[in-house]
Scaffold this active site. Structure first.
Site, PDB file in Angstrom:
ATOM      1  N   SER A 198     -11.054 -10.258   4.645  1.00 30.09           N
ATOM      2  CA  SER A 198     -10.626 -10.948   5.867  1.00 30.09           C
ATOM      3  C   SER A 198     -11.826 -11.519   6.609  1.00 30.09           C
ATOM      4  CB  SER A 198      -9.869  -9.972   6.786  1.00 30.09           C
ATOM      5  OG  SER A 198      -8.533  -9.831   6.333  1.00 30.09           O
ATOM      6  N   SER A 209       0.852  -1.192   0.000  1.00 29.46           N
ATOM      7  CA  SER A 209       0.000   0.000   0.000  1.00 29.46           C
ATOM      8  C   SER A 209       0.892   1.249   0.000  1.00 29.46           C
ATOM      9  CB  SER A 209      -0.896   0.006   1.241  1.00 29.46           C
ATOM     10  OG  SER A 209      -0.099   0.198   2.393  1.00 29.46           O
ATOM     11  N   ILE A 268      -6.395  -9.852   1.323  1.00 26.37           N
ATOM     12  CA  ILE A 268      -6.451 -10.151   2.756  1.00 26.37           C
ATOM     13  C   ILE A 268      -5.277  -9.480   3.465  1.00 26.37           C
ATOM     14  CG2 ILE A 268      -6.307 -12.000   4.499  1.00 26.37           C
ATOM     15  CD1 ILE A 268      -7.739 -13.805   2.394  1.00 26.37           C
ATOM     16  N   ASP A 269      -5.579  -8.603   4.391  1.00 21.80           N
ATOM     17  CA  ASP A 269      -4.561  -7.914   5.171  1.00 21.80           C
ATOM     18  C   ASP A 269      -4.869  -8.029   6.668  1.00 21.80           C
ATOM     19  OD1 ASP A 269      -2.572  -6.309   6.131  1.00 21.80           O
ATOM     20  OD2 ASP A 269      -3.247  -4.456   5.200  1.00 21.80           O
ATOM     21  N   GLU A 295     -11.297   0.303  -9.805  1.00 20.54           N
ATOM     22  CA  GLU A 295     -12.370  -0.008  -8.840  1.00 20.54           C
ATOM     23  C   GLU A 295     -13.633   0.783  -9.151  1.00 20.54           C
ATOM     24  OE1 GLU A 295     -11.359  -0.448  -4.674  1.00 20.54           O
ATOM     25  OE2 GLU A 295     -13.322   0.268  -4.020  1.00 20.54           O
ATOM     26  N   ASP A 314      -1.280  -1.555  -3.956  1.00 24.49           N
ATOM     27  CA  ASP A 314      -2.653  -1.654  -3.441  1.00 24.49           C
ATOM     28  C   ASP A 314      -3.211  -0.241  -3.215  1.00 24.49           C
ATOM     29  OD1 ASP A 314      -4.871  -2.964  -2.360  1.00 24.49           O
ATOM     30  OD2 ASP A 314      -4.053  -2.975  -0.319  1.00 24.49           O
ATOM     31  N   HIS A 371     -11.862  -6.925  -2.527  1.00 23.02           N
ATOM     32  CA  HIS A 371     -11.098  -6.330  -1.420  1.00 23.02           C
ATOM     33  C   HIS A 371     -11.820  -6.674  -0.118  1.00 23.02           C
ATOM     34  CE1 HIS A 371      -8.223  -3.439  -3.381  1.00 23.02           C
ATOM     35  NE2 HIS A 371      -8.855  -3.972  -4.409  1.00 23.02           N
TER      36      HIS A 371
END
Ligand code: G3H
Ligand code: 13P
Ligand code: ZN
Length: 335
Positions: A240, A56, A281-282, A150, A98, A237
């Site tokens: 998680s 990012s 996934i972060d 996006e 990202d 996005h």
């Protein structure tokens, strides 16, 4: 100027083509430091999964952009050695920006060896989003760098932009957006959100085992989008799952996280059966890393060598990435 091809990365084109046809998704995992990166590489080599290393804007300034470039390059070399040592195949690795928010940031990443960039114009008006995204595509494509755009807004925190509410992607806009911008993949909004605080228990139903189940993702919107652009690579996005075990481990060792519910892994698995071929996934990694470190200090409060607590944190991350590749994304064995 560094070319990603010289650094050993690949762009996302082939990865996505195989994932869409094979009905699985490639894990796009964020990293900010060495231990996270090592864990991603070990897990993906051992499960033989393609991977997207995600950086990012915040990670770039935290870790230093030059060091990050070399860390990425080092990861490719580490992957080759590990694969050889274990008698396994080398895995394709993409280095991806990202949530790029400006043309300049995307250009800087293309120039410094990224093989893929995201330009997130979702907070702009539709026309401004198209103009910005097209400009990035026109710069990146001659270098064979792939671009993610996006449409629709996710709730949560995206690069310091906080959106209270999500705005779902409008299926009627996707053909026009994809055609006019020339993007290689499209991030959509169908109910996922960024960060660890996705749903409050009050917003969820409870199943027979007492597990909170949040409202289902809008698979109807996903289906409509797929009808408009069949087989076009779709990105999710905010995917998680915010594991209860990780939150419990954090809170039983001094943490004060509030009760929160993430996206159930079965729903992500279901999404990968469509053209969803990249899953970001972060937060789950952040939670498991924090849980392992808190537990370590609770058990061994006299430790002070970073290797003593970052080592177990790295192990926890390896287990998590393996689990995602094997049981959530279906990416294991796809190299
Ligand atoms: O979607 C955002 C990612 O989780 C990166 O977060 O901007 O805090 O590095 P960050
Ligand atoms: P999570 O916060 O759900 O891990 O999403 C990460 C993400 O979308 C990065 O772009
Ligand atoms: Zn994101």
């Amino acid at each position: 100027m560094a070319s990603y091809k010289d650094l050993g990365f690949v762009n996302t084109k082939e990865m996505f083509k195989k994932a869409v046809t094979g009905k699985y998704a490639v894990g796009a995992y964020n990293f900010n430091n060495m231990e996270q990166l090592q864990a991603i590489i070990v897990a993906c080599v051992e499960t033989q999964s393609p991977v997207i290393l995600q950086v990012s804007k915040g990670a770039r300034s935290y870790a230093n952009q030059t060091l990050l470039q070399y860390l990425g390059q080092g990861a490719v070399e580490m992957m080759k050695e590990l694969a050889k040592e274990k008698g396994l195949k080398e895995i394709p690795i993409s280095l991806h920006l990202d949530h790029g928010d400006t043309f300049e940031l995307c250009k800087s990443c293309v120039d410094s060896g990224f093989s893929s960039v995201m330009i997130d114009g979702s907070h702009h008006s539709y026309e401004d989003n198209i103009t910005l995204t097209k400009k990035v595509v026109e710069y990146a494509h001659p270098f064979d760098v792939t671009v993610e755009g996006e449409l629709g807004v996710l709730a949560g925190i995206e690069e310091h932009v906080v959106a209270e509410k999500s705005t779902y992607t409008k299926p009627e806009e996707v053909i026009d957006f994809v055609q006019r911008t020339g993007v290689d993949s499209l991030a959509i909004s169908i109910g996922t959100s960024h960060g660890a605080n996705k749903f409050k228990p009050q917003q969820c139903a409870k199943n027979a085992d007492g597990v909170y189940i949040p409202p289902e993702l809008r698979f109807d919107i996903l289906a409509e989008i797929e009808k408009q652009i069949p087989g076009f690579p779709i990105v999710l996005h905010g995917s998680s799952s915010v594991p209860v075990e990780a939150v419990k481990l954090i809170n039983s060792n001094g943490g004060t996280l509030s009760d929160t519910v993430g996206i159930p892994e079965e729903q992500i698995r279901k999404a990968t059966q469509s053209a969803v071929c990249k899953v970001n996934i972060d937060s789950d990694g952040r939670l498991w890393m924090t849980a392992a470190i808190r537990k370590h200090f609770a058990d061994k409060p006299a430790d002070f060598d970073p290797r003593q607590y970052l080592g177990p944190a790295r192990q926890a991350l390896i287990a998590m990435y393996k689990h995602k590749n094997e049981h959530v994304l279906g990416a294991a064995g796809k190299v």
